[in-house]
Design an enzyme around this catalytic site. Structure first.
Site, PDB file in Angstrom:
ATOM      1  N   SER A 194       0.863  -1.168   0.000  1.00 17.14           N
ATOM      2  CA  SER A 194       0.000   0.000   0.000  1.00 17.14           C
ATOM      3  C   SER A 194       0.904   1.225   0.000  1.00 17.14           C
ATOM      4  CB  SER A 194      -0.923  -0.017   1.206  1.00 17.14           C
ATOM      5  OG  SER A 194      -0.167  -0.127   2.363  1.00 17.14           O
ATOM      6  N   LYS A 206      -4.689   8.841  -8.146  1.00 20.56           N
ATOM      7  CA  LYS A 206      -4.943   7.710  -7.260  1.00 20.56           C
ATOM      8  C   LYS A 206      -6.362   7.236  -7.547  1.00 20.56           C
ATOM      9  CE  LYS A 206      -4.408   5.985  -2.630  1.00 20.56           C
ATOM     10  NZ  LYS A 206      -5.630   5.205  -2.535  1.00 20.56           N
ATOM     11  N   ARG A 214      -5.698  -7.900  -4.449  1.00 24.07           N
ATOM     12  CA  ARG A 214      -4.576  -7.627  -3.577  1.00 24.07           C
ATOM     13  C   ARG A 214      -4.675  -8.424  -2.276  1.00 24.07           C
ATOM     14  NH1 ARG A 214      -3.947  -2.004  -0.671  1.00 24.07           N
ATOM     15  NH2 ARG A 214      -2.517  -2.706   0.918  1.00 24.07           N
ATOM     16  N   GLU A 244      -5.384  -0.816 -11.333  1.00 23.88           N
ATOM     17  CA  GLU A 244      -6.661  -0.636 -10.662  1.00 23.88           C
ATOM     18  C   GLU A 244      -7.804  -0.988 -11.601  1.00 23.88           C
ATOM     19  OE1 GLU A 244      -6.070   0.540  -7.587  1.00 23.88           O
ATOM     20  OE2 GLU A 244      -7.965   1.365  -6.854  1.00 23.88           O
ATOM     21  N   LYS A 265       5.638   9.481  -7.033  1.00 23.89           N
ATOM     22  CA  LYS A 265       6.634   8.405  -6.949  1.00 23.89           C
ATOM     23  C   LYS A 265       7.986   8.963  -7.378  1.00 23.89           C
ATOM     24  CE  LYS A 265       3.072   5.056  -8.199  1.00 23.89           C
ATOM     25  NZ  LYS A 265       2.492   4.174  -9.210  1.00 23.89           N
ATOM     26  N   CYS A 311     -26.712  -0.716  29.445  1.00 25.95           N
ATOM     27  CA  CYS A 311     -26.603  -1.056  28.023  1.00 25.95           C
ATOM     28  C   CYS A 311     -27.981  -1.076  27.365  1.00 25.95           C
ATOM     29  CB  CYS A 311     -25.939  -2.423  27.886  1.00 25.95           C
ATOM     30  SG  CYS A 311     -25.956  -3.041  26.199  1.00 25.95           S
ATOM     31  N   CYS A 360     -20.307  -1.899  27.692  1.00 23.09           N
ATOM     32  CA  CYS A 360     -21.289  -2.744  28.345  1.00 23.09           C
ATOM     33  C   CYS A 360     -20.528  -3.878  29.011  1.00 23.09           C
ATOM     34  CB  CYS A 360     -22.247  -3.292  27.298  1.00 23.09           C
ATOM     35  SG  CYS A 360     -23.108  -4.769  27.828  1.00 23.09           S
TER      36      CYS A 360
END
Ligand code: IVH
Length: 712
Positions: free
Chosen positions: A83, A122, A143, A179, A296, A449, A467
């Protein structure tokens, strides 16, 4: 028809079909009718079926997928799919900060010339890896977690943008990464048709792309208007990489891949920031979604030198655009109970369209946050949605807060007004507030709760109220079961939200271990469950018994133990018993396990109920392979020694040098300190070398390192 005639006819048909495909998909200018096209296509299919030798792997008929799969096979990414680090500062300094980091990492002086970068969009879709062997598309994968993806070859074959055969001289192996995405206009057209046929429309382009690629039935993927952009490579054999990322993209284009035209090469960060700005202004005109730009380092040699930090390359960064915001009205504030019992106030909103989807809920995170923002029923609020994350309330538009006439007079009115001023954070009460006060009170969490009535406890010093009911609380049990069954945990397919709710309400399951006692007839009696889905689920539950220690640890839902920590724990301890018996000292020896995680693990195993669940899982047949576990660092000539690498070594790449040192039991650190034992210095070593000299640390060159590695 003789085989020769058939071959000639098939060749002609393929050529014809491909010409029509190009006109239709690429030029958006159809050159034939649907019926005529279908006739050609069916004729080719029939010819290939009759003469299997003619069934070329790149035939257009291969784009209509085969049969639906029962499940996806796993694909191991030999070169991990990484990533990219996200630059949180969405202003121009996002680009500058990246440049500063890169220059520091390369130990460049301030006067050194600017670095050459590339910038591209992107894309907001799903990352996939495409493998070509001798020019033919052989496998496509998602991926996944970066190391293990899913084999979605059949679905990717249906994407017309993806070449089935490379153009030009193809290397023996080439993996192309990029992509899969859907254009907004294609999505709108698809949805219009879907609605007309009574089918479910796609929520937005990103979910549409991700959901389509992960369909088991390739016919469904084939019906979706998917496209592809290439932006990188994975495994390569027999091909010389070009010198720069820009040339790499050009080469991919020449192989026949679509590469997005919006990209630049830039010297230094200023042009990067310009590109970010310029493209930001054009988001509405560009027909597909992108949520930022990616910078990059252009030179692949420099990329190599910069290497990686955990799962992210140091040579790239994603510079996002600010999240999208909208105004709407809070209709109610509800309290949700999560898997770990945490109570989360959630604002129910008048539906509003923001960031590509309609939002009806927004999280207020916790009581402190809700108080700090002072969100009340009836308030007009600003909501923000960024990418995947849950929409949140940014703030209240106080001027629009509904007011009621005050019943107070005199001093009481003065005090009430002061209260409004305090609560609203306003210095002066504007006109409409005089004699009036907010119609709704400030938000408070309930003391018990809302799901099970158990006590609500606050963690020491923490903002989170929980809770105390544990698995007695249906909300926690539901969360625990869904987590247990999730894909990365025990991977039980078919155990959905609605079904889990029914199983809990009917008293069929009280812990995850009870899942293993469910029978097909019991499941079939649930709403919307047929005999077939019940049988499938029982089979899926049965299959999940064969698992791995890492999956089991993750599935247990120990607080603060995510998938990657679970993997580390499994690798380190090898056996469940070893983890179960570990004390804090032993736990903290595991990479990334600190005091908090260790305490969560100890708490978990200290609870008799949790131990019982594990024992029952094992009794039900849940099993995995145990191992000896790995010592922290293998003993070797460098045991206990700390190294720092700086500059470029003549022969050994930085990542390789690191691996060599670690395999010999040493540690590699990023900065020089008194704890450093050796600094390995290469060409253009900078400040780290100076510091090492200053501190009198041993300095090695490549030869010295290699010599010592051999135990000399
Ligand atoms: S490069 C080692 N370039 O962003 C770098 N990624 O966090 C590998 N993405 O899911 C990625 N557009 O799918 C790269 N032009 C682009 C991209 C891009 C979108 C996605 C990618 C991944 C995520 C990385």
């Amino acid at each position: 028809m003789s085989i020769d005639e058939a071959a000639r006819r098939a060749g002609w048909l393929r050529h014809e079909i491909e010409t029509h495909n190009r006109a239709y998909y690429e030029l958006d200018a159809p050159t034939t009718t649907d019926a005529a096209y279908d006739a050609l296509f069916r004729e080719l299919q029939a010819l290939e079926a009759e003469n299997p030798v003619l069934a070329a792997p790149d035939s257009p008929t291969r784009r209509v997928g085969g049969r639906p799969l029962a499940q996806f096979e796993t694909v191991v990414h030999a070169v991990p799919m990484l990533s990219v680090q996200t630059e949180t500062d969405t202003g121009a300094s996002g680009a500058e900060d990246f440049d500063t980091r890169v220059r520091r990492e390369l130990e460049l002086s301030e006067t050194a010339p600017p670095i050459e970068y590339t910038a591209e969009l992107k894309f907001d879709g799903l990352a996939v890896s495409l493998r070509y062997e001798h020019g033919l598309f052989v496998r496509g994968a998602t991926r996944g977690d970066g190391l293990n993806g899913e084999d979605v070859t059949q679905n990717l074959r249906t994407v017309h943008d993806i070449p089935l055969r490379l153009q030009g001289a193809a290397p023996p192996v080439l993996e192309v990464r990029g992509e899969a995405y859907i254009r907004r206009d294609d999505l709108a057209r698809y949805n219009e048709k879907a609605r007309a046929c009574g089918e479910k429309p796609l929520v937005n382009p990103r979910n549409g792309a991700a959901g389509s690629i992960r369909q088991l039935d390739p016919a469904i993927a084939g019906s979706r208007p998917l496209k592809f952009f290439a932006y990188g490579v994975g495994v390569i054999e027999g091909w010389r990489l070009p010198a720069t990322h820009r040339e790499l993209l050009d080469a991919l284009e020449a192989f026949g891949f679509p590469v997005c035209e919006h990209r630049i090469v830039a010297q230094g960060w200023r042009s990067l920031a310009d590109f970010h700005d310029r493209m930001g202004g054009r988001r509405a005109q560009i027909p597909f979604d992108f949520d930022g730009v990616v910078y990059k380092v252009n030179s692949l040699a420099l990329q190599n030198r910069l290497g990686f930090r955990s799962r992210e390359p140091r040579w790239a960064v994603a510079h996002k655009y600010p999240a999208e915001e909208a105004r709407t009205v809070v209709t109610a504030i509800e309290v949700q109970v999560g898997r770990t019992g945490a109570l989360t106030p959630v604002a129910k909103l008048k539906p509003v369209f923001v960031g590509g989807v309609t939002v009806t809920n927004a999280t207020l995170h916790n009581e402190d946050e809700a108080r700090r923002k002072d969100v009340r029923v009836g308030d007009t609020v600003i909501v923000r949605r960024a990418g995947d994350v849950i929409p949140e309330v940014v703030g209240v538009v106080l001027e629009e807060r509904p007011l009621a006439r005050m019943r107070f007079r005199g001093r009481e009115a003065f005090l009430a007004t002061r209260e409004i001023v305090r609560a609203s954070g306003m210095r002066k009460v504007p006109g409409p507030y005089s004699g009036r006060m907010p119609r709704h009170p400030a938000f408070e969490l309930p003391g018990t709760c809302p799901e099970c009535g158990s006590r609500v406890v606050r963690e020491k010093g923490g903002a989170i109220a929980r809770c105390a009911g544990g698995l007695v609380c249906p909300a926690q049990l539901k969360g625990a079961l869904l987590h247990f069954a999730s894909r990365r945990a025990m991977d039980i397919e078919g155990l959905g939200d609605r079904l889990v709710e029914q199983l809990i309400a009917g008293g069929h399951v009280e812990t995850p271990a009870d899942l293993y006692a469910l029978t097909a007839p019991a499941l079939a009696s649930m709403e919307r469950m047929g005999d077939k889905s019940a049988a499938n689920l029982v089979a899926a539950i049965e299959e999940s018994k064969e698992t791995s220690l890492a999956r089991l640890i993750f599935a247990l839902g120990i607080r603060n133990v995510g998938e990657s920590t679970a993997k580390d724990l499994a690798r380190h301890f090898g056996k469940l018993a070893a983890l179960w018996e570990a004390d804090a000292v032993a736990l903290e020896k595991v990479p990334d396990v600190g005091a908090i995680v260790a305490e969560s693990i100890l708490d978990f195993f200290a609870e008799a109920h949790n131990r019982e669940v594990i024992e029952r899982l094992i009794a039900a047949g849940v099993h995995w392979k145990e191992s000896e576990g790995q010592a922290d660092a293998p003993p070797g000539p460098f045991s206990g020694k700390v190294f720092v690498l700086t500059g470029t070594l003549p022969n050994v790449k930085r990542d390789d040098a690191r691996a060599l040192i670690e395999n010999a039991g040493g540690k590699v650190s990023g900065s020089v300190s008194k704890k450093t034992d050796y600094v390995v210095a290469g060409e253009e070593a900078g400040s780290k070398l100076d510091k090492a000299k200053e501190l009198g640390i041993d300095i090695l060159d490549e030869a010295g390192l290699l010599q010592r590695l051999q135990g000399a």
